[in-house]
Design an enzyme around this catalytic site. Structure first.
Site, short mmCIF file in Angstrom:
data_model
loop_
_atom_site.label_atom_id
_atom_site.label_comp_id
_atom_site.label_asym_id
_atom_site.label_seq_id
_atom_site.Cartn_x
_atom_site.Cartn_y
_atom_site.Cartn_z
N LYS A 142 37.32 51.17 48.41
CA LYS A 142 35.91 51.35 48.77
C LYS A 142 35.79 52.29 49.96
CE LYS A 142 32.85 48.20 46.75
NZ LYS A 142 31.84 47.17 46.84
N LYS B 299 41.34 52.07 30.59
CA LYS B 299 41.28 50.60 30.70
C LYS B 299 39.84 50.13 30.48
CE LYS B 299 41.40 46.87 33.92
NZ LYS B 299 40.86 46.27 34.94
N LYS C 106 34.01 46.97 33.09
CA LYS C 106 32.57 47.09 33.32
C LYS C 106 32.26 48.35 34.11
CE LYS C 106 32.30 42.97 35.24
NZ LYS C 106 33.30 42.08 34.67
P1 ADP Z 1 36.20 44.49 34.98
O1 ADP Z 1 37.31 45.49 35.13
O2 ADP Z 1 35.43 44.71 33.73
O3 ADP Z 1 35.33 44.39 36.20
P2 ADP Z 1 37.26 42.03 35.92
O4 ADP Z 1 37.97 42.76 37.01
O5 ADP Z 1 36.08 41.20 36.26
O6 ADP Z 1 36.88 43.08 34.78
O7 ADP Z 1 38.34 41.16 35.16
C1 ADP Z 1 38.29 39.77 34.92
C2 ADP Z 1 39.59 39.35 34.28
O8 ADP Z 1 39.82 40.06 33.04
C3 ADP Z 1 40.83 39.66 35.15
O9 ADP Z 1 41.79 38.64 34.96
C4 ADP Z 1 41.31 40.98 34.58
O10 ADP Z 1 42.66 41.22 34.85
C5 ADP Z 1 41.02 40.84 33.09
N1 ADP Z 1 40.76 42.17 32.52
C6 ADP Z 1 39.69 42.95 32.74
N2 ADP Z 1 39.77 44.11 32.06
C7 ADP Z 1 40.94 44.07 31.37
C8 ADP Z 1 41.61 44.97 30.47
N3 ADP Z 1 41.07 46.12 30.11
N4 ADP Z 1 42.80 44.59 29.97
C9 ADP Z 1 43.34 43.40 30.30
N5 ADP Z 1 42.76 42.51 31.13
C10 ADP Z 1 41.58 42.82 31.66
#
Ligand code: ADP
Ligand code: TRP
Length: 327
Positions: free
Chosen positions: A117, A196, A199
């Site tokens: 950030k 990857k 969101k």
């Molecule tokens: P985002 O990247 O969409 O903000 P989060 O960081 O909130 O997702 O992730 C919540 C959970 O889902 C974590 O345990 C994260 O490692 C898993 N996760 C999120 N995106 C992926 C992905 N593309 N592949 C595998 N695991 C993921």
């Protein structure tokens, strides 16, 4: 792995919006698999953590209910698994304070959630700075054996391990130093653009959106332009990569053959993927919608979780207070 003795597992997820396929394969599926093999799970909603980003009270309330409904819809069962909301256990804040008196400033300044950030020129709050210490408190307060997380969270768990070791060194063995588990084989689920799925990249295929939106998301998967009748390259195809997650080895072979023969186009491949998504997720999607119409069922699960997790956390805190001289 399947014959191991049961372990205590702790993991959390931020209630930061719609859940997607990455969250399912990277997190939720790991939890249900662990529950089904008899491990003792503590799964919580990290609502304090999400205050670093969510600034609207109604959004936060809605997201918390949705995430618990999602866990329940996919089969996390309050009889076996402790499901709770972080903010229901105020003792975690006292543990955070005690641990923050062990935490090194420069280690936190170099933590990626903070550093990224700052590098982007976004003003970081004190909350974001101390985010890893709160996360250490979440983890250490239940004395867990294993913390399964996605790769992006590995550093945070390492900081938690260091803080446990530092505390134990200063005051005598008190906190369990947990293992971090990052499932390599499904470490990164690709999004509609091949990066990857996340969101923050706007490339998700979501679990609980309308059928129409789901179809639109699947159709938006980026594919390489190719002449009609020419074979599609399955190795690099984003549709194929996602299809694999839902299919048996023989189904994957069959699709591979169609790609190589040039007997299938991207539109058709996307339709097959969409069908697979519906087949796998429709029961949970239905249950999710039902739970949101019956919020008392969700609240009941959170109340049970609050009691169960609270008891464990209070025990850890009592020992810590004693050790540091607060009691
Ligand atoms: P985002 O990247 O969409 O903000 P989060 O960081 O909130 O997702 O992730 C919540 C959970 O889902 C974590 O345990 C994260 O490692 C898993 N996760 C999120 N995106 C992926 C992905 N593309 N592949 C595998 N695991 C993921
Ligand atoms: N920081 C994690 C994420 O963004 C959520 C989280 C908070 C967590 N506390 C935790 C994950 C403790 C595992 C263990 O995904």
């Amino acid at each position: 792995m399947e014959s191991q003795k049961p372990e205590r597992i702790l993991s959390g997820i931020q209630p930061s919006g719609d859940l997607h396929l990455g969250n399912y394969f990277g997190a939720i599926e790991q939890f249900t698999r662990r529950q089904d093999r008899g491990d003792e799970l503590f799964i919580f909603v990290a609502d304090w953590h999400s205050l670093t980003t969510i600034k609207k009270a109604d959004d936060l309330r809605k997201n918390v209910l949705q995430i618990v409904a999602a866990y329940m819809a996919f089969g996390l069962d309050a009889d076996k698994t402790t499901l709770y909301k972080q903010s229901d256990i105020p003792e975690i804040q006292e543990i955070t304070w005690i641990l923050s008196c062990q935490a090194n400033m420069s280690r936190l300044q170099n933590a990626h959630s903070y550093k990224d950030k700052v590098a982007k020129g976004i003003g970081a709050s004190v909350g974001l700075f101390t985010y890893p210490v709160l996360m250490a408190a979440d983890i250490l307060c239940v004395q867990s054996d294993v913390v399964p997380v996605g790769k992006d969270q590995k550093q945070h768990v390492e900081i938690s391990r260091e803080l446990a070791e530092k505390f134990n060194k200063a005051y005598g063995k008190t906190l369990k130093v947990p293992k971090v588990e990052t499932p390599e084989e499904i470490a990164v689920i690709p999004g509609t653009d091949g990066q990857k799925m996340s969101k923050s990249y706007g490339n998700t295929i979501d679990l609980f959106v309308t059928d129409k939106k789901l179809k639109k998301q699947v159709n938006s998967i980026v594919t390489k332009p190719i002449d009609q009748g020419q074979p599609l390259g399955w190795e690099t195809c984003n549709v194929f990569k996602l299809y694999k997650l839902f299919s048996s080895a023989s189904e994957v072979e069959e699709l591979k053959k169609k790609y190589e023969e040039g007997s299938i186009g991207y539109g058709h491949a996307k339709a097959e993927l969409l069908e697979k998504i519906h087949e796998k997720f429709d029961p949970a999607r239905k249950e999710f919608a039902r739970l949101l119409e019956n919020k008392d069922e969700i609240e009941k699960v959170l109340t049970i979780g609050k009691e169960r997790a609270g008891e464990v956390v209070r025990k850890t805190l009592a020992t810590m207070r004693e050790k540091v001289g607060l009691a």
